[in-house]
Design a protein around this motif. Structure first.
Motif: not given
Length: 330
Positions: A220-225
């Motif tokens: 989820v954090h990776g998708e944001w970046m």
């Protein structure tokens, strides 16, 4: 090495239990006071971490200590009467554990046991005492259930750590409305991830860039970046390289949070105390004349250099984004 007060023939963990039990009985450790962590016990008594964990687990089963999140293990508020010295004849630890596991309270805890409770308790232990203190038996003791009960929900400690990590990454989320500009969005995402590592210092040290954790809440954090970088004409390799570089900045600095906790437990010295003890060595290097720039910079500090990880995180993030701007927007 610390001398304990248990019977000479006792195994090491029981001698440690006897020593801490005596400190509590003598009032040296009062209710609410921190008792030595597993890492401190391992260093003080010269035993393995597993032995230290077993000692604390035994004290928890006796009701003498309790673990508190982000504080550590403390003397229980309502401790049972403690003899001045450990009795020479006493039930074996196995019998003690079996009795506790078969008590009405333990049976009720067994019925209320869930995977979420196991994961949350494991996170509390790791937050308070470090990941090295974590064991399936220790989690069971904290929950007041039989040692093998947790294995019905989680097959191994390794699996438990993955569940802990996924839960921890899920505790912080980015805003629903993302900033329009890619840089602002990256700043939000990086600071969100930094907060996660600040809350759970052990988290940054359980994976590497070459063998990443494939966890939904981390993605989820990776998708944001990645979404912040997408749409700027970057080829897929460059886009992902930038994402990995940004992540490594956050994780790389955060890894030092747990490393410092380990070092303090092993040496018994805070960061400042350790540096003070190395002052003669530092002065010798400065006076040697071999490192003139180092000597000039160090000599310019009025009160010494204060290493601030939060400030370094912000400085590094700003420098990275400044350098990446022509790549992303070029």
């Amino acid at each position: 090495m610390t001398q304990t007060t248990g019977t000479a023939g006792d195994p090491p963990y029981l001698r440690i239990v006897a020593a801490i039990r005596r400190r509590i009985a003598d009032g040296e450790l009062a209710p609410g006071d921190r008792v030595p962590s597993t890492r401190q016990i391992a260093s003080e008594w010269g035993v393995a971490l597993a032995t230290a964990t077993k000692a604390l687990t035994t004290l928890r089963l006796e009701g003498l200590v309790e673990a508190r999140s982000r504080i550590g293990t403390v003397v229980a508020t309502n401790t049972p009467p403690t003899p001045a010295a450990a009795p020479r004849t006493r039930p074996s630890p196995a019998a003690h554990t079996a009795t506790a596991a078969n008590s009405p309270a333990a049976r009720a805890s067994e019925q209320e046991l869930t995977l979420d409770r196991i994961v949350r308790s494991a996170i509390d232990i790791a937050d308070a005492e470090g990941l090295a203190a974590l064991s399936m038996r220790g989690v069971a003791a904290r929950l007041g259930v039989a040692a093998m009960s947790t294995y019905r929900y989680v097959p191994s400690k390794e699996d438990l750590i993955l569940l802990m990590a996924d839960a921890a990454y899920g505790e912080e989320s980015n805003p629903v409305d993302a900033p329009a500009h890619w840089r602002a969005r990256i700043e939000v995402g990086a600071r969100t991830l930094w907060r996660v590592y600040r809350k759970h210092p052990w988290l940054a040290r359980i994976s590497s860039l070459t063998r990443p954790l494939l966890l939904p809440n981390l993605l989820v954090h990776g998708e944001w970046m990645l979404a912040a970088l997408d749409g700027h004409g970057l080829d897929p390799n460059t886009l992902f390289d930038i994402h990995v570089l940004l992540y490594s900045h956050v994780q790389g600095l955060a890894a030092h949070l747990e490393m410092e906790a380990d070092a303090e437990a092993a040496t018994g010295q805070s960061e400042d105390q350790w540096m003070d003890s190395r002052a003669p060595v530092l002065q010798e290097l400065v006076d040697s004349g071999r490192f003139p720039t180092f000597a000039k910079v160090v000599g310019s500090f009025e009160d010494g250099y204060d290493l601030r990880l939060d400030a370094l995180f912000e400085l590094g993030l700003r420098a990275l984004l400044d350098g990446l701007t022509p790549v992303v927007e070029g």
